[in-house]
Design an enzyme around this catalytic site. Structure first.
Site, PDB file in Angstrom:
ATOM      1  N   CYS A  51     -19.967   2.805  -1.819  1.00 49.87           N
ATOM      2  CA  CYS A  51     -19.073   2.334  -0.729  1.00 49.87           C
ATOM      3  C   CYS A  51     -20.220   2.458   0.552  1.00 49.87           C
ATOM      4  O   CYS A  51     -19.140   2.165   1.005  1.00 49.87           O
ATOM      5  CB  CYS A  51     -17.583   3.142  -0.916  1.00 49.87           C
ATOM      6  SG  CYS A  51     -16.463   2.609  -2.119  1.00 49.87           S
ATOM      7  N   ASP A  83     -12.661   7.298  -3.750  1.00 44.91           N
ATOM      8  CA  ASP A  83     -11.170   7.170  -4.800  1.00 44.91           C
ATOM      9  C   ASP A  83     -11.392   6.790  -6.213  1.00 44.91           C
ATOM     10  O   ASP A  83     -10.776   7.327  -6.708  1.00 44.91           O
ATOM     11  CB  ASP A  83      -9.884   5.971  -4.354  1.00 44.91           C
ATOM     12  CG  ASP A  83      -9.380   6.624  -3.025  1.00 44.91           C
ATOM     13  OD1 ASP A  83     -10.292   7.866  -2.572  1.00 44.91           O
ATOM     14  OD2 ASP A  83      -8.538   5.772  -2.553  1.00 44.91           O
ATOM     15  N   CYS A 124     -15.260   3.548   2.455  1.00 42.55           N
ATOM     16  CA  CYS A 124     -14.320   4.374   1.119  1.00 42.55           C
ATOM     17  C   CYS A 124     -13.148   3.786   1.391  1.00 42.55           C
ATOM     18  O   CYS A 124     -13.398   4.085   3.290  1.00 42.55           O
ATOM     19  CB  CYS A 124     -14.974   4.792   0.288  1.00 42.55           C
ATOM     20  SG  CYS A 124     -13.864   5.227  -1.340  1.00 42.55           S
ATOM     21  N   ASP A 125     -12.201   3.284   1.189  1.00 39.81           N
ATOM     22  CA  ASP A 125     -10.718   3.330   1.748  1.00 39.81           C
ATOM     23  C   ASP A 125     -10.185   3.676   2.564  1.00 39.81           C
ATOM     24  O   ASP A 125     -10.129   3.303   3.457  1.00 39.81           O
ATOM     25  CB  ASP A 125      -9.988   3.278   0.315  1.00 39.81           C
ATOM     26  CG  ASP A 125      -9.700   2.679  -0.913  1.00 39.81           C
ATOM     27  OD1 ASP A 125     -10.846   1.685  -0.891  1.00 39.81           O
ATOM     28  OD2 ASP A 125      -9.382   2.599  -2.197  1.00 39.81           O
ATOM     29  N   LYS A 126      -9.966   5.251   2.372  1.00 39.72           N
ATOM     30  CA  LYS A 126      -9.635   6.160   3.293  1.00 39.72           C
ATOM     31  C   LYS A 126     -10.525   6.412   4.956  1.00 39.72           C
ATOM     32  O   LYS A 126      -9.792   6.497   6.096  1.00 39.72           O
ATOM     33  CB  LYS A 126      -8.963   7.196   2.906  1.00 39.72           C
ATOM     34  CG  LYS A 126      -8.394   7.628   1.421  1.00 39.72           C
ATOM     35  CD  LYS A 126      -7.304   6.624   2.072  1.00 39.72           C
ATOM     36  CE  LYS A 126      -6.285   6.506   0.763  1.00 39.72           C
ATOM     37  NZ  LYS A 126      -7.341   5.467  -0.272  1.00 39.72           N
ATOM     38  N   CYS A 196     -15.385  -1.753  -3.535  1.00 35.27           N
ATOM     39  CA  CYS A 196     -14.327  -2.811  -4.196  1.00 35.27           C
ATOM     40  C   CYS A 196     -14.131  -3.601  -3.856  1.00 35.27           C
ATOM     41  O   CYS A 196     -14.029  -4.020  -3.222  1.00 35.27           O
ATOM     42  CB  CYS A 196     -12.933  -2.007  -5.385  1.00 35.27           C
ATOM     43  SG  CYS A 196     -13.145  -0.423  -5.978  1.00 35.27           S
ATOM     44  N   GLU A 446      -3.063   8.366  -5.380  1.00 35.92           N
ATOM     45  CA  GLU A 446      -2.623   6.846  -5.828  1.00 35.92           C
ATOM     46  C   GLU A 446      -2.559   7.421  -7.380  1.00 35.92           C
ATOM     47  O   GLU A 446      -2.713   7.787  -8.026  1.00 35.92           O
ATOM     48  CB  GLU A 446      -3.581   6.967  -5.859  1.00 35.92           C
ATOM     49  CG  GLU A 446      -3.604   5.571  -4.588  1.00 35.92           C
ATOM     50  CD  GLU A 446      -5.329   5.059  -3.961  1.00 35.92           C
ATOM     51  OE1 GLU A 446      -6.078   5.020  -5.163  1.00 35.92           O
ATOM     52  OE2 GLU A 446      -5.176   4.659  -2.605  1.00 35.92           O
ATOM     53  N   SER A 472      -3.448   2.510  -6.093  1.00 40.28           N
ATOM     54  CA  SER A 472      -3.881   1.369  -5.246  1.00 40.28           C
ATOM     55  C   SER A 472      -4.100   0.041  -4.531  1.00 40.28           C
ATOM     56  O   SER A 472      -3.144  -0.430  -5.404  1.00 40.28           O
ATOM     57  CB  SER A 472      -5.858   2.293  -6.519  1.00 40.28           C
ATOM     58  OG  SER A 472      -6.211   1.279  -6.231  1.00 40.28           O
TER      59      SER A 472
END
Length: 570
Positions: A51, A83, A124-126, A196, A446, A472
Site C-alpha cells: 500500500c 492490515d 494503507c487503511d488506517k 486493495c 478486524e 475489513s
C-alpha cells in the site's frame, strides 16, 4: 495572510534563533531558504506493505511543486500497520491504534518544527483517516493525497484480487478448491504496489477525502502505478503554496457538518467500508464537530446505492476511475438532491461549481439515482436491545436483509476461527465474537479472516456473525460489527449465552435478542468480566483513553485552538 507572518518565522528569524538556523543549514538550508515558508511533506512510505511502496516518488514530486511555488519542502515519514499481514493474529490489535499514533506523530512534527503547511500521503487503511485527522487538527494549509490502489491480478479462473485469495482459504478448508490453485492465486493476486483494489477501507476513505474537500477531485480511484499520480502530487505542492499565500481555504473551513454528511453519502452510495462510520466521526472530532454514529445512520438511510463496486458488487477502483472517478458519484448524488453542493472544495470553488462539467454516470459502474441498485445505502446501522449504541451491517450484495438464529458465543476471534476452520458450527446460527471492542480487545480487531473463511465455505448468508470488533472493508456476508456498547463496557453482547435467539432486521434497522428486560437485568447482576492479561506499552495507554466506537474510537477530548500557532503568540 502575508508569507512573512507564517509561524516558521518563530524558528528562522531573530538573534535567539541562531542555533535553530545552524541546524537548518546542516540540512541544506541557505540564506534564501531561511526566508521562505517551510512545508512538511509526510508519507507512510515503507516496505512493510504494498500500500505504501508507491508513496516515495509521489512525495518527491510534491517537493518539486512546493519549490516551484516558492517554499522549502521538508520531508519526514511516519508509520503504517499493514492490515493484510496483521490480520488474524494479535498484531491486528495495533491497527486501529496506529490511526491515533500516526495522527499524533504528524501533529508533533508539524507543531514541533512550526511548519507552515503540509502535504500528506497515505496508502494503507488506517493511514488515510489518520492523515486527515492530523490535517484537521493542525488546521494549516494542507492537501491529502492517497497513493492509489493496486491493479488486479490474473489466474486460471480469470481476474483475481486479494479478496479472492482470502476467501479461497475457506474453499480449500471446505474441500472445494485444490491447494495448488490457491497457491497460484497467492502469487498473482497483487501484481503491483498499491492498496486493495475494491471499495474496501482505503479506497472508501480516499473517496471521503475528496468529498470533504481535503483531496483534489478525481484523484482517489487512480491506480497507484499510473504516472498521472506524479503530476497530481506536483500540483498538490503548488496548490498548498497558493493556499498559504491566500490564507486558505483551511481544513476546518472544508470539514463542516455539510461536507461530513456529503462524505457519508458517498460511502453509502458506493457500498463502502463500514470502517468509514468509525473514521468520519473521528475526523469530525478534530474539527470540534459532534458527529456520531447516529448522524452517519441518518445519511446512510436516505442515500441510494448507485455504484456497483466490490466487495458487494462487480467493479474495482480502476473501473470507477475510468468511468470518471469520484466526481461522477458526487455529481449523480448532487443531481439527485442527496448532497450539499455549497460546500467548499480544495481550490475554493463550491462543490457544485467544481462538478459542473462532470460526465454522466456510465450506467454500469455508476448509475443515476433514479436507477439506483438499492433505495438506501450499502451500509445499515442497526439498533435494539443488543446494540443500544448501534451496530453496522454492509447490506450491499446481500440477498436477504433478515435473519434469526441461535447464538454461538466465542470470547475472542481465535476461538471462533478454530470453530470455523473445523466446521464446528451449524447453518442458521449467529456466531458471536465478543471482547474485541476498542477497550476490550484492546484495539478493535478486524475479523476478515473469519468472515472470508465463512464466505469461502459457502456460508456467507447461511450464518450470521456479530461482534463488538470491526470488519475489513473487504468483508461481505451477514456480518454485523461495531456493536455498542462493547462487552468491556458492559454492553448487552457481554450477557449473551449459547442458544439465545437473535433477530436481525436490516429493513427495520433492528438488532435484538429474545430476552426480557428482567432477564437481561438478572444476567447483568451476575455478570463477571473474563480476566484480561496485563497490558503495557501502547495498548495500555490506548485502552485507558479510547472512547466508544459510536464516537469514532477517539483518544482525546476534542479540537480546540492551539495557542502557539503564530509568531505573535510568543
Amino acid at each position: 495572510m502575508s508569507l512573512h507572518k507564517h509561524r516558521s518565522r518563530m524558528v528562522t528569524q531573530g538573534l535567539t534563533r541562531t542555533p535553530h538556523r545552524a541546524f537548518l543549514r546542516a540540512t541544506g538550508f541557505d540564506d534564501a531558504a531561511l526566508e521562505k515558508s517551510m512545508v512538511g511533506i509526510v508519507s507512510t512510505q515503507g516496505e512493510n506493505t504494498p500500500c505504501s511502496m508507491a508513496l516515495g516518488p509521489q512525495a518527491d514530486r510534491a517537493r518539486l511543486g512546493v519549490a516551484a511555488g516558492g517554499g522549502v519542502p521538508v520531508s519526514f515519514s511516519t508509520i503504517s500497520i499493514s492490515d493484510g499481514t496483521s490480520m488474524n493474529h494479535a498484531g491486528m490489535r495495533m491497527s486501529l491504534l496506529s490511526r491515533e499514533t500516526i495522527a499524533d506523530s504528524v501533529e508533533l512534527v508539524v507543531r514541533g518544527h512550526a511548519y507552515d503547511a503540509l502535504v500528506a500521503f497515505a496508502g494503507c487503511d488506517k493511514t488515510l483517516p489518520a492523515m486527515m485527522m492530523a490535517i484537521v487538527r493542525l488546521n494549516v494549509p494542507a492537501v491529502f493525497l492517497y497513493g492509489g490502489a493496486t491493479l488486479p491480478g490474473h489466474a486460471a479462473s480469470g481476474q483475481v484480487t486479494i479478496l479472492d485469495t482470502i476467501e479461497a482459504v475457506g474453499r480449500v478448508q471446505h474441500g472445494t478448491m485444490p491447494a495448488a490453485e490457491l497457491k497460484a492465486m497467492e502469487r498473482t493476486c497483487t501484481p503491483s504496489a498499491g492498496s486493495c483494489p475494491g471499495q474496501f477501507t482505503a479506497n472508501t476513505m480516499a473517496m471521503v477525502g475528496e468529498a470533504l474537500g481535503l483531496s483534489p477531485l478525481g484523484s482517489a480511484m487512480m491506480p497507484a502505478v499510473y504516472s498521472e499520480r506524479l503530476a497530481i502530487a506536483q500540483r498538490a505542492g503548488e496548490h498548498v503554496m497558493r493556499a498559504l499565500a491566500a490564507g486558505g481555504p483551511l481544513p476546518r473551513q472544508l470539514v463542516t457538518r455539510a461536507s461530513l454528511e456529503n462524505a457519508c453519502a458517498a460511502v453509502a452510495a458506493t457500498g463502502g467500508s463500514t470502517n468509514a462510520a468509525l473514521h468520519i466521526p473521528a475526523i469530525a472530532h478534530e474539527a470540534g464537530i459532534a458527529f456520531t454514529l447516529d448522524d452517519v445512520a441518518r445519511v446512510f438511510k436516505r442515500t441510494p446505492l448507485i455504484a456497483d463496486l466490490q466487495p458487494g458488487g462487480r467493479y474495482l477502483a480502476r473501473d470507477l476511475h475510468e468511468a470518471g472517478g469520484v466526481p461522477v458519484v458526487l455529481k449523480a448524488l448532487l443531481d439527485g438532491g442527496h448532497i450539499d453542493g455549497s460546500v467548499l472544495t480544495l481550490d475554493g470553488r463550491t462543490l457544485a461549481e467544481a462538478l459542473a462539467d462532470t460526465p454522466a454516470p456510465d450506467g454500469k459502474v455508476v448509475r443515476a439515482c433514479g436507477q439506483a441498485l438499492h433505495p438506501t445505502g450499502g451500509v445499515a446501522v442497526l439498533k435494539g436491545n443488543l446494540s443500544p449504541d448501534g451496530a453496522l451491517l454492509k447490506i450491499a450484495g446481500l440477498k436477504s436483509l433478515k435473519f434469526s438464529g441461535p447464538a454461538r458465543v466465542f470470547e475472542n476471534e481465535e476461538a471462533c476461527m478454530r470453530a470455523v476452520s473445523t466446521h464446528a458450527y451449524q447453518p442458521g446460527e449467529v456466531l458471536v465474537i465478543r471482547n474485541e471492542g476498542p477497550r476490550g480487545g484492546p484495539g478493535m480487531r478486524e475479523m476478515l479472516s473469519v468472515t472470508a473463511a465463512l464466505y469461502g465455505q459457502g456460508m456467507g448468508e447461511k450464518v450470521a456473525l456479530l461482534t463488538d470488533g470491526r470488519f475489513s472493508g473487504a468483508t461481505r456476508g451477514l456480518c454485523i460489527g461495531y456493536a455498542g456498547p462493547e462487552a468491556a463496557a458492559g454492553g448487552p453482547i457481554a450477557l449473551l449465552r449459547d442458544g439465545d435467539m437473535i433477530h436481525i432486521d436490516a429493513e427495520a434497522d433492528t438488532l435484538d435478542v429474545a430476552l426480557s428486560d428482567e432477564e437481561l437485568a438478572r444476567r447483568r447482576a451476575a455478570y463477571q468480566a473474563p480476566p484480561q492479561a496485563r497490558l503495557a506499552g501502547a495498548l495500555e495507554k490506548y485502552a485507558a483513553l479510547v472512547r466508544p466506537a459510536c464516537l469514532g474510537a477517539v483518544t482525546h477530548s476534542g479540537q480546540v485552538d492551539w495557542p502557539y500557532e503564530t509568531p505573535e503568540a510568543e
